[in-house]
Design an enzyme around this catalytic site. Structure first.
Site, mmCIF file in Angstrom:
data_model
loop_
_atom_site.group_PDB
_atom_site.id
_atom_site.type_symbol
_atom_site.label_atom_id
_atom_site.label_comp_id
_atom_site.label_asym_id
_atom_site.label_seq_id
_atom_site.Cartn_x
_atom_site.Cartn_y
_atom_site.Cartn_z
ATOM 1 N N HIS A 182 0.840 -1.193 0.000
ATOM 2 C CA HIS A 182 0.000 0.000 0.000
ATOM 3 C C HIS A 182 0.879 1.248 0.000
ATOM 4 O O HIS A 182 0.823 2.038 -0.916
ATOM 5 C CB HIS A 182 -0.941 -0.003 1.211
ATOM 6 C CG HIS A 182 -1.946 1.115 1.210
ATOM 7 N ND1 HIS A 182 -2.903 1.252 2.184
ATOM 8 C CD2 HIS A 182 -2.137 2.160 0.364
ATOM 9 C CE1 HIS A 182 -3.646 2.318 1.935
ATOM 10 N NE2 HIS A 182 -3.201 2.891 0.843
ATOM 11 N N HIS B 31 2.346 11.208 0.631
ATOM 12 C CA HIS B 31 3.129 10.807 1.806
ATOM 13 C C HIS B 31 4.627 11.020 1.640
ATOM 14 O O HIS B 31 5.296 11.520 2.548
ATOM 15 C CB HIS B 31 2.854 9.339 2.130
ATOM 16 C CG HIS B 31 1.418 9.035 2.402
ATOM 17 N ND1 HIS B 31 0.766 9.487 3.532
ATOM 18 C CD2 HIS B 31 0.487 8.323 1.687
ATOM 19 C CE1 HIS B 31 -0.497 9.068 3.511
ATOM 20 N NE2 HIS B 31 -0.692 8.370 2.408
ATOM 21 N N GLU C 263 0.909 7.821 -3.690
ATOM 22 C CA GLU C 263 1.611 7.561 -2.431
ATOM 23 C C GLU C 263 2.815 8.477 -2.276
ATOM 24 O O GLU C 263 3.108 8.949 -1.168
ATOM 25 C CB GLU C 263 2.032 6.092 -2.358
ATOM 26 C CG GLU C 263 0.870 5.124 -2.203
ATOM 27 C CD GLU C 263 0.083 5.363 -0.924
ATOM 28 O OE1 GLU C 263 0.696 5.366 0.159
ATOM 29 O OE2 GLU C 263 -1.146 5.579 -1.011
#
Length: 407
Positions: free
Chosen positions: A71, A138, A134
């Site tokens: 993930h 992040h 992602e």
């Protein structure tokens, strides 16, 4: 031993004709969250908790039948809140159209690219878009790999290092293997206890592990929490206990096989559970209205369309939508809603990109970056026409909740 193997794996990935991007941080660099040191290239702050997160998407199935798919790697603050979309100047194309050229053409690492293609899967088949998301949400918040931390920064070097470190850390956390080795196998009939799953994972990881269940009480996600010593480039991950509490029941947890996979059940006469589709994106979650007002707990009035609190007049109708990879976007008639990075105030307007401001909704309350507490800010006007801004609480004010009221 696990850390040593990880370091060896990281070296091997970089050694074949590539530059090894080593950190110049001292060996006695502080561990993240262990001191009040300011953020630097050798101290990860405020995102001092690194989460390696994995999916189990079983219906429709995503990825190999014997793998929890990758993930992401998330930097959470030491109190469980988190930053997001921190630096637009180092973002890559949202659609992921540049990730192959970065990994293969720029950094000559086709092996890493192929490995990621095998394990980093999006339930809608848009794998590279997930990779880009992602990084943009992040990765750009990890301060120890900012471009300024490199002595001779090459464009996208931080992106490459993030993907490389993420993959190698993921390889040290084989969730499926750890569960199966403990006798916890995918099944359409057998169920497991929270203690069984926790013991199987924590005995290998060295700390308790967070795992999440979907509406079927089936395991759907696993998160491994770490501190990190020095720079991310040093790969010195330290397992820690989770900062989140599992929503799974104490008993009756399902571990469904992915569609087309083997049923690892015991062949008994137990009735097959009803299993519905799992999703990592899509329609708004159950319980969250697509439209509604926003109230302040314990206070009269509501929010108007610019995002400010008003004690008289007409409440604004806000729209709530599921963003592509989790989180909730909020819009009003003024435009997108988000958080002003300078003041931490809730604002709505045509200049706000709602996709870069992903909120959370839990029990009809609104949070941002894991923070569900809000405070009053500056006021304009006076009397019944006064408008007061609201901002994320920093713990120094009398806080309240933002609540969604169905229209």
């Amino acid at each position: 031993m696990r850390i040593i193997l990880f370091a060896i794996a990281y070296y091997l990935v970089h050694a074949a004709g590539q530059t090894v991007f080593a950190s110049n941080c001292p060996s006695d660099s502080p561990v993240s969250c262990s001191s009040s040191a300011s953020a630097s290239c050798c101290f990860e702050s405020p995102g001092g908790v690194l989460l390696q997160t994995q999916f189990w998407d079983y219906s429709p199935s995503t990825g190999p039948s014997d793998l929890f798919t990758l993930h992401g790697l998330w930097p959470d603050n030491c109190d469980g809140t988190y930053e997001q979309f921190c630096d637009t100047s180092i973002e890559i194309n949202n659609d992921g159209s540049t990730v192959k050229s970065i990994l293969v053409d720029q950094f000559n690492d086709e092996k890493l690219y192929n490995n990621l293609n095998a394990v980093w899967k999006d339930i809608n088949g848009k794998d590279h878009s997930l990779w880009a998301h992602e990084w943009n949400k992040h990765g750009t918040c990890i301060n120890t790999i900012k471009p300024s931390c490199y002595s001779n920064y090459q464009t996208n070097q931080d992106v490459y290092d993030y993907y490389s470190i993420l993959y190698n850390l993921f390889e040290t956390l084989p969730t499926y293997k750890w569960l199966v080795d403990a006798g916890i196998t995918p099944s359409n009939s057998k169920t497991y206890t929270k203690a069984q799953i926790q013991n199987a994972l924590s005995s290998n990881f060295g700390q308790n592990v967070y795992f999440k269940c979907d509406s079927n009480n089936a395991i759907s996600e696993v998160w491994y929490f770490h501190h990190i010593k020095g720079s991310l480039l040093q790969n010195d991950f330290i397992p820690i206990a989770p900062l989140s509490s599992s929503n799974c029941p104490s008993t009756g947890i399902l571990f469904p096989p992915k569609q087309g996979g083997d049923d690892g059940g015991d062949g008994g006469d137990d009735k097959d559970p009803v299993v519905t589709k799992t999703t990592t994106s899509g329609s708004i979650p159950t319980g969250i209205p697509s439209r509604g007002y926003i109230d302040l707990s314990g206070k009269s009035g509501c929010l108007i369309s610019n995002g400010k609190w008003y004690t008289s007049g007409t409440c604004a109708t806000y729209k709530f939508a599921q963003s592509t990879y989790g989180g909730i976007t909020i819009t009003s008639s003024k435009g997108g809603c988000g958080i002003n990075s300078s003041t931490n105030e809730f604002v709505c307007g045509s200049s706000v990109d709602a996709s870069k401001n992903q909120f959370q909704v839990k029990d009809s309350t609104i949070g941002y970056g894991g923070n569900y507490n809000w405070c009053l800010g500056s006021q304009t006007g006076g009397g019944s026409t006064a408008q007061t801004s609201i901002k994320l609480s920093d713990g120094s004010c009398s806080s309240f909740k933002l609540q969604i009221a169905s229209k």
